[in-house]
Design an enzyme around this catalytic site. Structure first.
Site, PDB file in Angstrom:
ATOM      1  N   GLU A 438       0.833  -1.182   0.000  1.00  0.00           N
ATOM      2  CA  GLU A 438       0.000   0.000   0.000  1.00  0.00           C
ATOM      3  C   GLU A 438       0.878   1.245   0.000  1.00  0.00           C
ATOM      4  O   GLU A 438       1.769   1.400   0.840  1.00  0.00           O
ATOM      5  CB  GLU A 438      -0.945  -0.022   1.213  1.00  0.00           C
ATOM      6  CG  GLU A 438      -0.240   0.134   2.539  1.00  0.00           C
ATOM      7  CD  GLU A 438      -1.178   0.041   3.739  1.00  0.00           C
ATOM      8  OE1 GLU A 438      -1.154  -1.007   4.404  1.00  0.00           O
ATOM      9  OE2 GLU A 438      -1.895   1.008   4.006  1.00  0.00           O
ATOM     10  N   ASP A 511       0.319  -3.233   6.086  1.00  0.00           N
ATOM     11  CA  ASP A 511       0.689  -2.930   7.466  1.00  0.00           C
ATOM     12  C   ASP A 511      -0.151  -3.738   8.438  1.00  0.00           C
ATOM     13  O   ASP A 511      -1.267  -4.137   8.133  1.00  0.00           O
ATOM     14  CB  ASP A 511       0.463  -1.440   7.760  1.00  0.00           C
ATOM     15  CG  ASP A 511       1.484  -0.580   7.028  1.00  0.00           C
ATOM     16  OD1 ASP A 511       2.498  -1.143   6.561  1.00  0.00           O
ATOM     17  OD2 ASP A 511       1.259   0.640   6.931  1.00  0.00           O
ATOM     18  N   ASP A 513      -1.949  -2.938  10.797  1.00  0.00           N
ATOM     19  CA  ASP A 513      -2.901  -2.091  11.526  1.00  0.00           C
ATOM     20  C   ASP A 513      -4.275  -2.189  10.869  1.00  0.00           C
ATOM     21  O   ASP A 513      -4.478  -2.974   9.940  1.00  0.00           O
ATOM     22  CB  ASP A 513      -2.412  -0.638  11.582  1.00  0.00           C
ATOM     23  CG  ASP A 513      -2.262  -0.050  10.173  1.00  0.00           C
ATOM     24  OD1 ASP A 513      -2.639  -0.732   9.187  1.00  0.00           O
ATOM     25  OD2 ASP A 513      -1.770   1.077  10.060  1.00  0.00           O
ATOM     26  N   ASP A 515      -5.976  -0.139   8.945  1.00  0.00           N
ATOM     27  CA  ASP A 515      -6.005   0.200   7.523  1.00  0.00           C
ATOM     28  C   ASP A 515      -5.446  -0.936   6.672  1.00  0.00           C
ATOM     29  O   ASP A 515      -5.992  -1.276   5.626  1.00  0.00           O
ATOM     30  CB  ASP A 515      -5.178   1.463   7.255  1.00  0.00           C
ATOM     31  CG  ASP A 515      -5.998   2.715   7.525  1.00  0.00           C
ATOM     32  OD1 ASP A 515      -7.234   2.587   7.694  1.00  0.00           O
ATOM     33  OD2 ASP A 515      -5.405   3.805   7.573  1.00  0.00           O
TER      34      ASP A 515
END
Ligand code: 0RA
Length: 650
Positions: A438, A511, A513, A515
């Protein structure tokens, strides 16, 4: 109403005796597919399927599954109970034969449609072989009997411990940690599969209890509407067409005197929603047929023909109009097709395709009849369904035009690869990998970290489109999606060709997380909708970057840890928290290229998880809960799964 079986019918003698359990412990994969978490759960399905067989034969109304704190599992049913009489040739109780002899679990009354005779039908003896301990209790013939085993070997002979008027079987097993990579059962997996089983067996009550939490979690599944409730459930987040709140229900059955090799039962429930994807789930004797088969073919051709015939005869389609295609008609359709037959043949790569060819004709006949009756009796609903299909046809033509236009511009051809792609130098797809990352900054690190001979990197800008909520031609005109398709090389839709895949590993690297989890799910949804064969072929992976680094005081290098459990385990080795420090990696950007390479990209070191579609329900649920319109649910889901690096089956 359950009939009482006559004593002499239990047919101890018709159980075929083949061999002992040694082969099962030697090659567990041959019997349960694998020794991973999937294989572990097979143990539960195996026992439950036997109980469901009792339900299909009309003798069992309740099944109770309990996961105990030590990850042993109890499956209890109120079926006939495994026979306890002496086995005529083995000279031990039939119960012992059923549990210690391979292939001896088979039941023999031809009237019943058996689950356990099919795909998973390896018999409860396999569960016994792969358990470090197993206790079985049977209520039958007025008595309560029990016996015990260790790794498939009898340790306590059958003993009568009481009397009762009830019947049933209770099996408790402790999966063998010498065999399985993990012995921890996953609540969601059990939940989804048992719920599905309850949907498929109208009125059967299945209870799931998880005792591993402080407050035991108890869920009860019982659906009087059967597959009609199933379809309503699958569509719960969707909007239905005007006036179509009730699913269409079709049922047909061959009468009693039909020869066994022509016998069968067909049940279907259908409901369209205003969305654009198709979700037709086929089952044969309660087994999900992921690869389709003759029943699905019969269903589809009936649906296409009846709809076009109705539209022509009611002047909805004019003479000059061409017929609607099957795809047009199935856009937005959610359907469950459940067939029962005495001797299902499963074919295909994963043995998940029904092969009995008479089921094509049988399903076609019953569905044609049921559907044309429904259309005649519900002209308003028929018109809505037609309108939906006509809209899909327009969308299809628009998509065709869009594709032709992009092809002219050369956008979907590999000749013009997306500018953002940092390609690898090797040209053999079997050897190469494409990392999807991303944003440009993570893209930059990955480009520096990679082995440029075999690893390509494609940075995706921002969020990718939620393909579940738009028509195909809109999804395909998104720039990010086009770059993805061109980089991969296979195209989509009718033109999809897996032989054109430019890489055999597509690695989603996001990642750790919220998102990142969201982007991962969006990408998985894209692959699910447009490139499912890539998932089936095992080409799609999720990278596992470490979540933490634990550094002992004064040391330069620490240990990378990939889960919270690993962190806890590692921290335990130090008796005082001041002796180490923990760094949490929130994004790939926080790692330098060297770290990213060693922990996540180096084929010699990394952990990657292969994406599988193990469970159609889970896929449906994830896509719906995540991609549907209910934002709060979506947030819940992402928060529960963001940290869960093992979350994979979409
Ligand atoms: C062998 C024969 C019969 C039933 C069963 C096994 C049986 C197995 C399991 C496993 C879990 N629950 C079960 N319930 C039954 C046929 C019994 C008869 O004909 O009476």
């Amino acid at each position: 109403m359950p009939k009482k079986a006559k004593k002499e019918e239990y047919g101890a003698s018709s159980i075929k005796v083949l061999e002992g359990l040694e082969p099962v412990r030697k090659r567990p994969g041959m019997y349960i597919g694998s020794t991973s978490s999937t294989g572990l759960h097979h143990l539960v399905w195996e026992v439950v399927d036997n109980s469901v067989d009792e339900a299909l034969a009309g003798y069992c109304t309740k099944i109770k599954v309990t996961v105990h704190p030590n990850n042993s599992v109890t499956v209890e049913d109120n079926g006939r109970g495994i026979p306890v009489a002496m086995h005529p040739t083995e000279h031990i109780p039939t119960l012992e034969v059923v549990l210690t002899v391979l292939h001896a679990g088979g039941k023999f009354d031809n009237n019943a449609y058996k689950v356990s005779g099919g795909l998973h039908g390896v018999g409860v003896s396999v569960v016994n072989a792969l358990s470090k301990r197993l206790v079985v209790t049977v209520k039958r013939d007025g008595g309560i009997y029990t016996m015990e085993f260790v790794r498939g070997k009898t340790t306590k002979k059958m003993k009568k411990i009481g009397t009762t008027k009830q019947t049933g079987t209770t099996v408790t097993f402790w999966p063998d940690d010498m065999i399985f990579e993990t012995t921890v059962f996953d609540y969601d997996t059990l939940h989804d599969r048992l719920q599905e089983t309850a949907f498929l067996n109208k009125g059967l009550k299945i209870t799931l209890t998880d005792e591993r939490e402080l407050k035991p979690r108890v869920t009860e599944f019982c659906y009087q509407g059967g597959i009609v409730d199933f379809v309503k459930y699958l569509n719960r987040e969707k909007q239905y067409l005007p006036g179509c709140s009730k699913p269409i229900y079709i049922k047909g059955e061959m009468d009693k005197d039909t020869p066994v090799d022509r016998k069968g039962e067909v049940e279907a429930a259908l409901q369209w929603n205003t969305g654009y994807s198709e979700n037709v789930m086929g089952f044969a004797n309660d087994i999900y047929t992921d690869e389709g088969g003759t029943h699905i073919e019969g269903f589809r051709s009936a649906l296409t023909k009846v709809t076009n015939d109705y539209a022509r005869s009611h002047n909805l389609l004019k003479e000059k109009d061409s017929n609607l295609t099957g795809d047009d008609i199935r856009e937005g359709l959610c359907a469950v097709l459940s067939v029962k037959l005495p001797d299902p043949q499963f074919e295909g790569q994963t043995k998940a395709k029904l092969g009995n060819s008479y089921m094509r004709t049988l399903t076609n006949r019953f569905v044609s009849q049921g559907l044309s009756d429904y259309f005649e009796e519900h002209p308003n609903q028929a018109r809505e369904i037609f309108k939906k299909a006509q809209q899909a046809a327009r969308g299809r033509l628009a998509a065709q035009k869009a594709r032709q236009a992009t092809r002219r511009k050369g956008l979907l051809e590999s000749a013009s690869l997306p500018g953002k792609l940092a390609d690898c130098s090797v040209r053999e797809p079997e050897m190469t990998e494409l990392f999807l990352v991303e944003g440009d900054s993570a893209g930059g690190s990955a480009k520096m970290a990679r082995d440029r001979s075999i690893q390509a990197v494609l940075p995706l800008r921002g969020k990718i489109l939620n393909v579940e909520r738009v028509q195909a031609h809109r999804a395909l005109s998104s720039e990010t999606i086009q770059s993805l398709i061109t980089a991969i090389g296979t195209s989509v839709g009718d033109e999809f060709d897996i032989n054109k895949a430019r890489y055999h590993k597509i690695v989603i690297m996001t990642d750790a997380d919220v998102d990142g989890a969201h982007i991962r799910i969006l990408l998985l949804t894209f692959f699910f909708r447009f490139m499912k064969p890539m998932i089936d072929a095992g080409y799609i992976y999720v990278a596992q970057p470490p979540l933490y680094q634990l550094k002992p005081k004064g040391k330069k290098r620490g240990k990378y840890l990939y889960t919270d459990e690993e962190l806890a385990m590692e921290a335990k080795k130090y008796d005082d928290p001041s002796k180490y420090s923990v760094q949490r990696y929130k994004g790939l950007g926080e790692m330098d290229p060297e770290q990213l390479w060693t922990t996540t990209m180096d084929p010699k070191n990394r952990i990657m998880l292969k994406v599988t579609i193990s469970d159609a329900m889970a896929a449906e649920r994830a896509v719906q809960d995540l991609m549907g319109t209910q934002v709060s649910k979506r947030r819940d889901f992402i928060q529960t799964h963001a940290k869960d690096v093992r979350f994979l089956d979409i």
